[in-house]
Design an enzyme around this catalytic site. Structure first.
Site, PDB file in Angstrom:
ATOM      1  N   LYS A  69       0.858  -1.194   0.000  1.00  8.43           N
ATOM      2  CA  LYS A  69       0.000   0.000   0.000  1.00  8.43           C
ATOM      3  C   LYS A  69       0.887   1.235   0.000  1.00  8.43           C
ATOM      4  CE  LYS A  69      -3.242   2.662   2.888  1.00  8.43           C
ATOM      5  NZ  LYS A  69      -4.157   2.669   4.050  1.00  8.43           N
ATOM      6  N   ASP A 105      -2.553  10.287   3.141  1.00  5.77           N
ATOM      7  CA  ASP A 105      -3.947   9.881   3.311  1.00  5.77           C
ATOM      8  C   ASP A 105      -4.695  10.915   4.151  1.00  5.77           C
ATOM      9  OD1 ASP A 105      -6.350   8.622   3.506  1.00  5.77           O
ATOM     10  OD2 ASP A 105      -5.675   7.031   4.874  1.00  5.77           O
ATOM     11  N   LYS A 110     -10.337  13.006   7.382  1.00  7.93           N
ATOM     12  CA  LYS A 110      -9.899  12.682   8.742  1.00  7.93           C
ATOM     13  C   LYS A 110      -9.814  13.964   9.575  1.00  7.93           C
ATOM     14  CE  LYS A 110      -6.670   8.903   7.517  1.00  7.93           C
ATOM     15  NZ  LYS A 110      -7.313   7.778   8.224  1.00  7.93           N
ATOM     16  N   ASP A 162       1.583   6.520   5.292  1.00  7.67           N
ATOM     17  CA  ASP A 162       0.645   5.549   4.728  1.00  7.67           C
ATOM     18  C   ASP A 162       1.193   4.836   3.483  1.00  7.67           C
ATOM     19  OD1 ASP A 162      -1.757   4.334   5.342  1.00  7.67           O
ATOM     20  OD2 ASP A 162      -2.960   5.649   4.072  1.00  7.67           O
ATOM     21  N   ASP A 182     -12.110   7.029   2.962  1.00  9.49           N
ATOM     22  CA  ASP A 182     -10.948   6.837   3.841  1.00  9.49           C
ATOM     23  C   ASP A 182     -10.560   5.358   3.933  1.00  9.49           C
ATOM     24  OD1 ASP A 182      -8.888   7.594   5.470  1.00  9.49           O
ATOM     25  OD2 ASP A 182     -10.117   7.874   7.276  1.00  9.49           O
ATOM     26  N   GLU A 242      -9.327   3.596   1.694  1.00 10.42           N
ATOM     27  CA  GLU A 242      -8.748   3.638   0.347  1.00 10.42           C
ATOM     28  C   GLU A 242      -7.657   2.598   0.127  1.00 10.42           C
ATOM     29  OE1 GLU A 242      -7.625   5.367   2.787  1.00 10.42           O
ATOM     30  OE2 GLU A 242      -5.479   5.035   2.563  1.00 10.42           O
ATOM     31  N   ARG A 298      -7.484  -0.551   0.793  1.00  9.79           N
ATOM     32  CA  ARG A 298      -7.978  -1.804   0.200  1.00  9.79           C
ATOM     33  C   ARG A 298      -8.315  -1.625  -1.273  1.00  9.79           C
ATOM     34  NH1 ARG A 298     -12.607  -1.996   4.673  1.00  9.79           N
ATOM     35  NH2 ARG A 298     -10.892  -0.988   5.767  1.00  9.79           N
TER      36      ARG A 298
HETATM   37  N1  BES Z   1      -4.300   4.737   6.592  1.00 15.18           N
HETATM   38  C1  BES Z   1      -5.452   4.481   7.380  1.00 15.18           C
HETATM   39  C2  BES Z   1      -5.180   3.506   8.519  1.00 15.18           C
HETATM   40  C3  BES Z   1      -4.226   3.948   9.576  1.00 15.18           C
HETATM   41  C4  BES Z   1      -4.701   4.489  10.745  1.00 15.18           C
HETATM   42  C5  BES Z   1      -2.874   3.752   9.427  1.00 15.18           C
HETATM   43  C6  BES Z   1      -3.826   4.870  11.726  1.00 15.18           C
HETATM   44  C7  BES Z   1      -1.987   4.130  10.402  1.00 15.18           C
HETATM   45  C8  BES Z   1      -2.470   4.681  11.560  1.00 15.18           C
HETATM   46  C9  BES Z   1      -6.553   3.871   6.524  1.00 15.18           C
HETATM   47  O1  BES Z   1      -6.577   4.266   5.198  1.00 15.18           O
HETATM   48  C10 BES Z   1      -7.844   4.279   7.110  1.00 15.18           C
HETATM   49  O2  BES Z   1      -8.142   5.447   7.069  1.00 15.18           O
HETATM   50  N2  BES Z   1      -8.574   3.332   7.640  1.00 15.18           N
HETATM   51  C11 BES Z   1      -9.832   3.592   8.233  1.00 15.18           C
HETATM   52  C12 BES Z   1     -10.765   2.553   7.679  1.00 15.18           C
HETATM   53  C13 BES Z   1     -12.191   2.810   7.994  1.00 15.18           C
HETATM   54  C14 BES Z   1     -12.701   3.985   7.232  1.00 15.18           C
HETATM   55  C15 BES Z   1     -12.936   1.562   7.623  1.00 15.18           C
HETATM   56  C16 BES Z   1      -9.688   3.424   9.739  1.00 15.18           C
HETATM   57  O3  BES Z   1      -8.949   2.556  10.172  1.00 15.18           O
HETATM   58  O4  BES Z   1     -10.286   4.225  10.460  1.00 15.18           O
HETATM   59 ZN    ZN Z   2      -4.775   4.860   4.400  1.00  9.86          ZN
HETATM   60 MN    MN Z   3      -7.631   6.064   4.874  1.00 10.93          MN
END
Ligand code: BES
Ligand code: ZN
Ligand code: MN
Length: 497
Positions: free
Chosen positions: A258, A263, A270, A281, A340, A342, A344
């Site tokens: 990834k 992000d 966010k 990210d 968010d 993204e 996946r």
């Molecule tokens: N890049 C984030 C996940 C992340 C969070 C990485 C904290 C490192 C530290 C990912 O893209 C994300 O935003 N995930 C969301 C998914 C949700 C919307 C299903 C999350 O984990 O809140």
């Molecule tokens: Zn992310």
């Molecule tokens: Mn994200």
């Protein structure tokens, strides 16, 4: 807009040598000696005598107990050749990771010193490598954007003698440093096309074949996930394919990383506190890139392909919207309920593309979910797979590298939560419970039947927001580069190493 190109880790500053010399008479700026709990000196003969029998009492007066991670500095006043003795704790007993961490803590404490020699208890080549590697990783600094430059240790001597150890430790440490540099580089200097350029430059030099798909090729090729995630940014997405082949290889591995260079969450934006460290990210793509470079440099008897799924996730008038439906590379349609989620979306394209290479195993690495951090904390990644043995292999390779990882399930019942009324699948389940696993269940849908696959969610381990520890600095950690290299070694023909 004209952009300055930051240089990335082309020169690694610290070198390591092995030398089976006597620690007491060794000419260096600082002699690092390991102590077990008590404290009891481990690995440096004749030290207590050189100090006229007063070293133990001095360490006691300093409150040094030999606990793991403890460091005490003692001026030597000519008792030994080095002007400074650094006592580092090994705890009651130590394994390879204990040696790496002790070496890392000691070297890290010597910022501003030129040369150090490590006299830790080393009986095997593996142990010598652990000391060399821990020392090199502990010497890492990132001061590209600072006026007050740091001066980490430039030269490390491990007082032991084994062939090939210094070279191997250097290759591993340089791969980790490369990833740390990429993660630490601000997104203003690292956008998808720039990352791709760096991959061409450094990957090419290492002997990798590098192909880059730009946004037009991605659109024409049907990579709807990469296009959808990247379309809100003025910096368009890229897919980088790195490949390495060995004539005696029996196995082919595919790594998919990834690579979200920033992000923001996109339109599902966010909050600031969650966004400020999202330059990290792309740590998964970094790990894949670093591992591919190291695999080539080590000449492992395996075939390996690495995919860097690069995009910048920003909101704008061209950004994808919650409720958009995208056409993935696999042919499946995906309803984007949350922009968010993204990671996946870019990985689904990378995984489906990687499967076309006919690999024996696909491993994806990603800073995928905050839920990984909720479930396992900052230092332990979640490992999911469509095959129990494969999952155990990844967890074992991580443990051997000293990287925290724990096997996690892919519960079938979570698939239902990803049903979409309009598309083949949705990118989000309606509830937040089990979100790390739901992300894994989503990705599994894009792995063709019969293909073995593992997924590493390292949202926490990729970036250290806290204080440095062992050989881990603040900021980018370079997590899972060494696990991926270890996996390649486990798939190499013959001895492989
Ligand atoms: N890049 C984030 C996940 C992340 C969070 C990485 C904290 C490192 C530290 C990912 O893209 C994300 O935003 N995930 C969301 C998914 C949700 C919307 C299903 C999350 O984990 O809140
Ligand atoms: Zn992310
Ligand atoms: Mn994200």
């Amino acid at each position: 807009m004209r952009r300055r190109k930051a240089s990335i880790a082309s020169v690694y500053v610290t070198t390591v040598r092995l030398n089976s010399a006597d620690p007491v008479s060794y000419d260096t700026d600082a002699l690092i000696v390991g102590f077990h709990s008590g404290p009891a000196a481990a690995g440096a003969e004749g030290l207590e005598e050189a100090f006229g029998g007063k070293l133990a009492a001095t360490l006691e007066a300093l409150g040094f107990k030999g606990k793991a991670g403890e460091v005490a500095k003692v001026p030597t006043f000519g008792s030994i050749a080095a002007p400074l003795l650094v006592a580092v704790g090994l705890g009651d007993s130590h394994d390879l990771e204990g040696l790496r961490r002790a070496a890392g803590s000691a070297v890290r404490s010597l910022e501003g010193t030129g040369r150090a020699a490590l006299a830790l208890p080393v009986a095997t080549a593996e142990e010598a490598e652990a000391v060399a590697l821990g020392g090199l990783l502990g010497a890492y600094t990132f001061d590209r954007y600072r006026a007050d430059k740091q001066s980490p240790i430039r030269s490390i001597d491990v007082l032991a003698s084994f062939d090939g150890v210094a070279e191997r430790a250097s290759v591993l440490a340089e791969a980790v440093a490369l990833v740390r540099d990429l993660v630490n580089t601000p997104p203003s200097d690292l956008w998808p096309a720039r990352f791709a350029e760096i991959a061409e430059e450094i990957g090419g030099k290492a002997g990798l074949q590098v192909e880059v798909l730009d946004e037009k090729q991605l659109k024409d090729g049907g990579y709807g996930g990469l296009i959808g995630v990247g379309q809100g940014s003025a910096n368009p997405p890229r897919l980088v394919r790195l490949s390495y082949t060995h004539p005696e290889a029996a196995k082919t591995l595919a790594f998919v990383g990834k690579g979200i260079t920033f992000d923001s969450g996109g339109l599902s934006i966010k909050p600031t506190s969650a966004m400020e460290w999202m330059k990290s990210d792309m740590g998964g793509a970094g790990a894949v890139f670093g591992a591919m470079v190291a695999i080539a440099r080590l000449g492992l008897k395996v075939n390996a392909v690495g995919y860097l799924c690069l995009a910048e996730n920003l909101p704008s008038g061209t950004a994808q919207r919650p409720s958009d439906v995208i056409h993935s590379y696999s042919g499946k349609t995906v309803e984007v309920l949350d922009t968010d989620a993204e990671g996946r979306l870019v990985l689904m394209d990378g995984i489906a593309r990687a499967a076309e290479d006919g690999p024996d195993l696909i491993v994806d690495v990603a800073t995928l979910t905050g839920a990984q951090i909720v479930a396992l904390g900052w230092r332990t990644a979640g490992v999911m797979a469509n095959d129990d043995e494969v999952r155990e292999l990844v967890v074992e390779a991580a443990a051997a590298a000293g990287e925290g990882a724990w096997g996690m399930p892919l519960p079938e019942e979570l698939r239902k939560g990803l049903d979409s009324p309009v598309a083949d699948i949705a990118n989000l389940q309606p509830e937040r419970w089990g979100s790390m696993l739901a992300a894994g269940v989503f990705l599994k849908e894009f792995v063709p039947d019969g293909v073995k696959w593992a997924h590493i969610d390292m949202a926490g381990p990729a970036f250290n927001k806290g204080e440095p520890y062992g050989y881990i600095p603040k900021g980018g950690t370079g997590a899972f580069v060494r696990t991926l290299i270890g996996l390649a070694e486990r798939h190499a023909s013959g001895a492989g190493k």
